[in-house]
Design a protein around this motif. Structure first.
Motif, PDB file in Angstrom:
ATOM      1  N   THR A 143       5.542  -9.712  25.022  1.00  0.00           N
ATOM      2  CA  THR A 143       6.319 -10.128  26.188  1.00  0.00           C
ATOM      3  C   THR A 143       5.981  -9.259  27.394  1.00  0.00           C
ATOM      4  OG1 THR A 143       8.097 -10.901  24.760  1.00  0.00           O
ATOM      5  CG2 THR A 143       8.658 -10.506  27.053  1.00  0.00           C
ATOM      6  N   GLY A 144       5.780  -7.981  27.165  1.00  0.00           N
ATOM      7  CA  GLY A 144       5.450  -7.055  28.243  1.00  0.00           C
ATOM      8  C   GLY A 144       4.132  -7.352  28.930  1.00  0.00           C
ATOM      9  N   LEU A 145       3.242  -8.074  28.259  1.00  0.00           N
ATOM     10  CA  LEU A 145       1.953  -8.420  28.863  1.00  0.00           C
ATOM     11  C   LEU A 145       2.068  -9.597  29.835  1.00  0.00           C
ATOM     12  CD1 LEU A 145      -0.436  -7.983  25.827  1.00  0.00           C
ATOM     13  CD2 LEU A 145      -0.254  -6.532  27.843  1.00  0.00           C
ATOM     14  N   GLY A 146       3.109 -10.415  29.718  1.00  0.00           N
ATOM     15  CA  GLY A 146       3.298 -11.546  30.626  1.00  0.00           C
ATOM     16  C   GLY A 146       2.126 -12.516  30.616  1.00  0.00           C
ATOM     17  N   GLY A 184       0.796  -1.223   0.000  1.00  0.00           N
ATOM     18  CA  GLY A 184       0.000   0.000   0.000  1.00  0.00           C
ATOM     19  C   GLY A 184       0.830   1.274   0.000  1.00  0.00           C
ATOM     20  N   GLY A 185       2.159   1.130   0.050  1.00  0.00           N
ATOM     21  CA  GLY A 185       3.026   2.303   0.034  1.00  0.00           C
ATOM     22  C   GLY A 185       2.934   3.129   1.304  1.00  0.00           C
ATOM     23  N   GLU A 186       2.772   2.442   2.449  1.00  0.00           N
ATOM     24  CA  GLU A 186       2.633   3.152   3.718  1.00  0.00           C
ATOM     25  C   GLU A 186       3.676   2.681   4.728  1.00  0.00           C
ATOM     26  OE1 GLU A 186      -1.848   4.286   4.455  1.00  0.00           O
ATOM     27  OE2 GLU A 186      -1.659   2.124   4.132  1.00  0.00           O
ATOM     28  N   ILE A 187       3.898   3.512   5.726  1.00  0.00           N
ATOM     29  CA  ILE A 187       4.746   3.158   6.855  1.00  0.00           C
ATOM     30  C   ILE A 187       3.981   3.470   8.137  1.00  0.00           C
ATOM     31  CG2 ILE A 187       6.982   3.428   5.705  1.00  0.00           C
ATOM     32  CD1 ILE A 187       7.109   6.281   6.844  1.00  0.00           C
ATOM     33  N   ALA A 188       4.334   2.762   9.203  1.00  0.00           N
ATOM     34  CA  ALA A 188       3.685   2.972  10.500  1.00  0.00           C
ATOM     35  C   ALA A 188       4.658   3.650  11.449  1.00  0.00           C
ATOM     36  CB  ALA A 188       3.238   1.637  11.080  1.00  0.00           C
ATOM     37  N   GLN A 189       4.113   4.462  12.332  1.00  0.00           N
ATOM     38  CA  GLN A 189       4.928   5.124  13.345  1.00  0.00           C
ATOM     39  C   GLN A 189       4.787   4.454  14.713  1.00  0.00           C
ATOM     40  OE1 GLN A 189       5.050   9.544  13.061  1.00  0.00           O
ATOM     41  NE2 GLN A 189       3.351   9.212  11.627  1.00  0.00           N
ATOM     42  N   ALA A 190       3.784   3.579  14.849  1.00  0.00           N
ATOM     43  CA  ALA A 190       3.549   2.876  16.112  1.00  0.00           C
ATOM     44  C   ALA A 190       2.823   1.575  15.804  1.00  0.00           C
ATOM     45  CB  ALA A 190       2.728   3.737  17.063  1.00  0.00           C
ATOM     46  N   LEU A 191       2.784   0.692  16.792  1.00  0.00           N
ATOM     47  CA  LEU A 191       2.140  -0.609  16.634  1.00  0.00           C
ATOM     48  C   LEU A 191       1.284  -0.873  17.877  1.00  0.00           C
ATOM     49  CD1 LEU A 191       2.284  -2.848  14.481  1.00  0.00           C
ATOM     50  CD2 LEU A 191       4.050  -3.928  15.867  1.00  0.00           C
ATOM     51  N   THR A 192       0.058  -1.371  17.664  1.00  0.00           N
ATOM     52  CA  THR A 192      -0.853  -1.672  18.763  1.00  0.00           C
ATOM     53  C   THR A 192      -1.205  -3.152  18.749  1.00  0.00           C
ATOM     54  OG1 THR A 192      -1.804   0.534  18.782  1.00  0.00           O
ATOM     55  CG2 THR A 192      -3.152  -1.205  19.716  1.00  0.00           C
ATOM     56  N   LEU A 193      -1.127  -3.769  19.926  1.00  0.00           N
ATOM     57  CA  LEU A 193      -1.513  -5.169  20.107  1.00  0.00           C
ATOM     58  C   LEU A 193      -2.717  -5.215  21.029  1.00  0.00           C
ATOM     59  CD1 LEU A 193      -0.941  -8.259  19.866  1.00  0.00           C
ATOM     60  CD2 LEU A 193       0.456  -7.999  21.944  1.00  0.00           C
TER      61      LEU A 193
END
Length: 146
Positions: free
Chosen positions: A79-82, A35-44
């Motif tokens: 990993t941070g969610l444990g 799609g020709g895009e980049i992300a600045q953050a990621l959400t789980l």
């Protein structure tokens, strides 16, 4: 844009959680690049057996659609969610604050591994376009140690 996986039954195995999240990362990375895009953050987002959810977001070191960088951030979130004993029903990964890929600036390094991974990623994207998603993958780019 997001990628999600709902388990047939409650999933207790943390290794399975990691495998699924890394598969979601590979899917999102390919879709971002296509799609020709980049992300600045990621959400789980993790959905548990009782329907409750936990959502965590992390900024990326640099805006990217590069799968190994996305994978590192996703591993950090998971990993941070444990979740050692959590009964997980679904996992969802979403790139945040999307921008056109042309706006990206990539920090150059002397590490030739990154260049090789980017070339491999391009080849895998071409294979997925020609033969369909999931036809090939680069497991070594997603190693937990990396």
């Amino acid at each position: 844009m997001s990628a999600s996986r709902r388990f047939d039954r409650d999933e207790l195995d943390p290794d399975q959680h990691h495998r699924v999240v890394l598969g979601l990362v590979q899917d999102l990375g390919g879709r971002l690049r296509t799609g020709g895009e980049i992300a600045q953050a990621l959400t789980l987002t993790v959905t548990y057996a009782d329907g409750t959810q936990t959502t965590r977001t992390t900024p990326l070191t640099e805006p990217t659609a590069h799968t190994p960088a996305l994978a590192a951030a996703a591993r950090e979130l998971l990993t941070g969610l444990g979740l050692q004993r959590a009964r997980v029903r679904a996992l969802t990964l979403r790139p945040e604050r999307l921008r056109p890929a042309g706006d990206s600036v990539h920090q150059l390094t002397l590490d030739t591994r990154d260049d090789r991974l980017r070339r491999l990623e391009t080849a895998l994207d071409k294979a997925a376009t020609r033969f369909g998603a999931g036809v090939a993958g680069a497991a070594s780019t997603f190693s937990r140690a990396g």
